[in-house]
Design an enzyme around this catalytic site. Structure first.
Site, PDB file in Angstrom:
ATOM      1  N   GLY A   1       0.780  -1.237   0.000  1.00  0.00           N
ATOM      2  CA  GLY A   1       0.000   0.000   0.000  1.00  0.00           C
ATOM      3  C   GLY A   1       0.808   1.281   0.000  1.00  0.00           C
ATOM      4  O   GLY A   1       0.335   2.318  -0.452  1.00  0.00           O
TER       5      GLY A   1
ATOM      6  N   ASP B   1       0.968   3.429   4.605  1.00  0.00           N
ATOM      7  CA  ASP B   1      -0.139   4.082   3.912  1.00  0.00           C
ATOM      8  C   ASP B   1      -1.225   4.507   4.902  1.00  0.00           C
ATOM      9  O   ASP B   1      -1.712   5.626   4.854  1.00  0.00           O
ATOM     10  CB  ASP B   1      -0.731   3.158   2.827  1.00  0.00           C
ATOM     11  CG  ASP B   1      -1.024   1.736   3.324  1.00  0.00           C
ATOM     12  OD1 ASP B   1      -0.755   1.428   4.500  1.00  0.00           O
ATOM     13  OD2 ASP B   1      -1.522   0.926   2.524  1.00  0.00           O
TER      14      ASP B   1
ATOM     15  N   ASP C   1      -4.925   1.968  10.648  1.00  0.00           N
ATOM     16  CA  ASP C   1      -6.359   1.667  10.714  1.00  0.00           C
ATOM     17  C   ASP C   1      -6.648   1.003  12.069  1.00  0.00           C
ATOM     18  O   ASP C   1      -6.750   1.693  13.076  1.00  0.00           O
ATOM     19  CB  ASP C   1      -6.697   0.788   9.520  1.00  0.00           C
ATOM     20  CG  ASP C   1      -8.177   0.496   9.354  1.00  0.00           C
ATOM     21  OD1 ASP C   1      -8.994   1.343   9.752  1.00  0.00           O
ATOM     22  OD2 ASP C   1      -8.523  -0.570   8.821  1.00  0.00           O
TER      23      ASP C   1
ATOM     24  N   LYS D   1      -7.046   6.436  10.564  1.00  0.00           N
ATOM     25  CA  LYS D   1      -8.490   6.228  10.703  1.00  0.00           C
ATOM     26  C   LYS D   1      -8.753   5.832  12.151  1.00  0.00           C
ATOM     27  O   LYS D   1      -8.927   4.661  12.470  1.00  0.00           O
ATOM     28  CB  LYS D   1      -8.898   5.098   9.750  1.00  0.00           C
ATOM     29  CG  LYS D   1     -10.286   5.198   9.189  1.00  0.00           C
ATOM     30  CD  LYS D   1     -10.704   3.898   8.542  1.00  0.00           C
ATOM     31  CE  LYS D   1     -10.245   3.713   7.122  1.00  0.00           C
ATOM     32  NZ  LYS D   1     -10.666   2.390   6.568  1.00  0.00           N
TER      33      LYS D   1
ATOM     34  N   VAL E   1     -11.150   3.324   1.974  1.00  0.00           N
ATOM     35  CA  VAL E   1     -10.623   4.159   0.890  1.00  0.00           C
ATOM     36  C   VAL E   1      -9.707   3.368  -0.038  1.00  0.00           C
ATOM     37  O   VAL E   1      -9.086   2.387   0.377  1.00  0.00           O
ATOM     38  CB  VAL E   1      -9.868   5.389   1.447  1.00  0.00           C
ATOM     39  CG1 VAL E   1     -10.827   6.365   2.117  1.00  0.00           C
ATOM     40  CG2 VAL E   1      -8.755   4.985   2.422  1.00  0.00           C
TER      41      VAL E   1
ATOM     42  N   ASP F   1      -5.778  -0.516  -1.900  1.00  0.00           N
ATOM     43  CA  ASP F   1      -6.546  -1.378  -2.797  1.00  0.00           C
ATOM     44  C   ASP F   1      -7.873  -1.837  -2.222  1.00  0.00           C
ATOM     45  O   ASP F   1      -8.096  -1.831  -1.007  1.00  0.00           O
ATOM     46  CB  ASP F   1      -5.733  -2.641  -3.109  1.00  0.00           C
ATOM     47  CG  ASP F   1      -5.690  -3.606  -1.920  1.00  0.00           C
ATOM     48  OD1 ASP F   1      -5.227  -3.187  -0.841  1.00  0.00           O
ATOM     49  OD2 ASP F   1      -6.145  -4.761  -2.061  1.00  0.00           O
TER      50      ASP F   1
ATOM     51  N   ARG G   1      -5.071   0.489  -6.891  1.00  0.00           N
ATOM     52  CA  ARG G   1      -3.826   1.010  -6.300  1.00  0.00           C
ATOM     53  C   ARG G   1      -3.207   2.094  -7.178  1.00  0.00           C
ATOM     54  O   ARG G   1      -2.487   2.959  -6.707  1.00  0.00           O
ATOM     55  CB  ARG G   1      -2.800  -0.110  -6.136  1.00  0.00           C
ATOM     56  CG  ARG G   1      -3.149  -1.152  -5.077  1.00  0.00           C
ATOM     57  CD  ARG G   1      -1.917  -2.011  -4.805  1.00  0.00           C
ATOM     58  NE  ARG G   1      -2.209  -3.238  -4.085  1.00  0.00           N
ATOM     59  CZ  ARG G   1      -2.273  -3.350  -2.762  1.00  0.00           C
ATOM     60  NH1 ARG G   1      -2.096  -2.295  -2.003  1.00  0.00           N
ATOM     61  NH2 ARG G   1      -2.530  -4.517  -2.187  1.00  0.00           N
TER      62      ARG G   1
HETATM   63  P1  IMP Z   1      -4.268  -1.972  10.114  1.00  0.00           P
HETATM   64  O1  IMP Z   1      -5.719  -2.316  10.292  1.00  0.00           O
HETATM   65  O2  IMP Z   1      -3.928  -0.658  10.750  1.00  0.00           O
HETATM   66  O3  IMP Z   1      -3.405  -3.100  10.586  1.00  0.00           O
HETATM   67  O4  IMP Z   1      -4.035  -1.809   8.565  1.00  0.00           O
HETATM   68  C1  IMP Z   1      -3.732  -2.939   7.822  1.00  0.00           C
HETATM   69  C2  IMP Z   1      -3.666  -2.676   6.367  1.00  0.00           C
HETATM   70  O5  IMP Z   1      -4.988  -2.758   5.883  1.00  0.00           O
HETATM   71  C3  IMP Z   1      -3.151  -1.332   5.907  1.00  0.00           C
HETATM   72  O6  IMP Z   1      -1.750  -1.266   5.787  1.00  0.00           O
HETATM   73  C4  IMP Z   1      -3.806  -1.245   4.545  1.00  0.00           C
HETATM   74  O7  IMP Z   1      -3.029  -1.902   3.578  1.00  0.00           O
HETATM   75  C5  IMP Z   1      -5.105  -1.973   4.769  1.00  0.00           C
HETATM   76  N1  IMP Z   1      -6.207  -1.007   4.984  1.00  0.00           N
HETATM   77  C6  IMP Z   1      -6.687  -0.520   6.125  1.00  0.00           C
HETATM   78  N2  IMP Z   1      -7.684   0.354   5.902  1.00  0.00           N
HETATM   79  C7  IMP Z   1      -7.818   0.423   4.551  1.00  0.00           C
HETATM   80  C8  IMP Z   1      -8.669   1.155   3.666  1.00  0.00           C
HETATM   81  O8  IMP Z   1      -9.522   1.982   4.044  1.00  0.00           O
HETATM   82  N3  IMP Z   1      -8.491   0.922   2.348  1.00  0.00           N
HETATM   83  C9  IMP Z   1      -7.562   0.050   1.853  1.00  0.00           C
HETATM   84  N4  IMP Z   1      -6.736  -0.637   2.641  1.00  0.00           N
HETATM   85  C10 IMP Z   1      -6.864  -0.462   3.979  1.00  0.00           C
HETATM   86 MG    MG Z   2      -0.785  -1.842   3.675  1.00  0.00          MG
END
Ligand code: IMP
Ligand code: MG
Length: 179
Positions: free
Chosen positions: A43, A97, A100, A128, A152, A158, A164
């Site tokens: 990402g 990127d 979340d 987020k 998003v 993606d 992407r």
């Molecule tokens: P985490 O939930 O913070 O561990 O994020 C894990 C991964 O999920 C991120 O690095 C992104 O690649 C993907 N991700 C999280 N939120 C989004 C989104 O809104 N759109 C696309 N990919 C996301």
């Molecule tokens: Mg990622």
């Protein structure tokens, strides 16, 4: 705008300004430190390339690729590709990127910290906060944009490995998910 997009959340222009701001700050803070910028694939690719192109000091780049087990959103992560450089004693900046749930960065941060870098910071384009896992303790040192709880795509992000390549960040039309 791509036909599957409901709206554009961050335009190319907004992203470009933020990228320059980050690059300027990183250039100042890491002058004389020969930092290593670590991108977490996939990402981060667009953000990573755009930021490092504007960094005006000697530095190195490296990449990690991680995934959650069995393609789930579980908190258990695995390293698919580790950094190639020996980061012990080095100043390391993780570029991501999106922050979340935070599970990915929590894992990446502790994984790299165990290699004993001189310093370790996190720079994420998007945050987020509404989706954060309360068990996550790491905090990004630099955040580009705090965004609402919407899925998003674009600028590296993606949906099912698509979108992407779009140069902006946007929200998909609901019918795209029904396909
Ligand atoms: P985490 O939930 O913070 O561990 O994020 C894990 C991964 O999920 C991120 O690095 C992104 O690649 C993907 N991700 C999280 N939120 C989004 C989104 O809104 N759109 C696309 N990919 C996301
Ligand atoms: Mg990622």
């Amino acid at each position: 705008m791509h036909q599957d997009m409901k709206y554009v959340l961050l335009t190319e222009e907004q992203i470009r300004e933020k990228v320059s701001e980050f690059a300027k700050r990183l250039t100042e803070e890491y002058a004389g430190k020969d930092p290593i910028f670590v991108g977490v694939l996939k990402g981060v690719v667009m953000f990573f390339a755009d930021v490092v192109k504007e960094i005006n000091i000697p530095c190195q780049i490296d990449f990690m690729w991680i995934s959650s087990y069995a393609g789930t959103e579980s908190a258990t992560m695995q390293v698919r590709k580790d950094v190639s450089a020996n980061i012990e004693g080095r100043h390391v900046v993780i570029l991501e990127d999106i922050f979340d749930t935070g599970n990915s960065l929590e894992f990446t941060y502790h994984h790299l910290l165990s290699k004993r870098p001189a310093s370790l910071k996190i720079c994420t384009l998007l945050d987020k906060p509404e989706r954060r896992n309360p068990a996550v303790t790491v905090k990004p040192d630099y955040v580009g944009f705090t965004i609402p709880n919407e899925f998003v795509v674009g600028y590296g992000l993606d949906y099912q490995e698509h979108y992407r390549n779009l140069p902006y960040v946007g929200v998909l039309k609901p019918e795209v998910y029904e396909k």
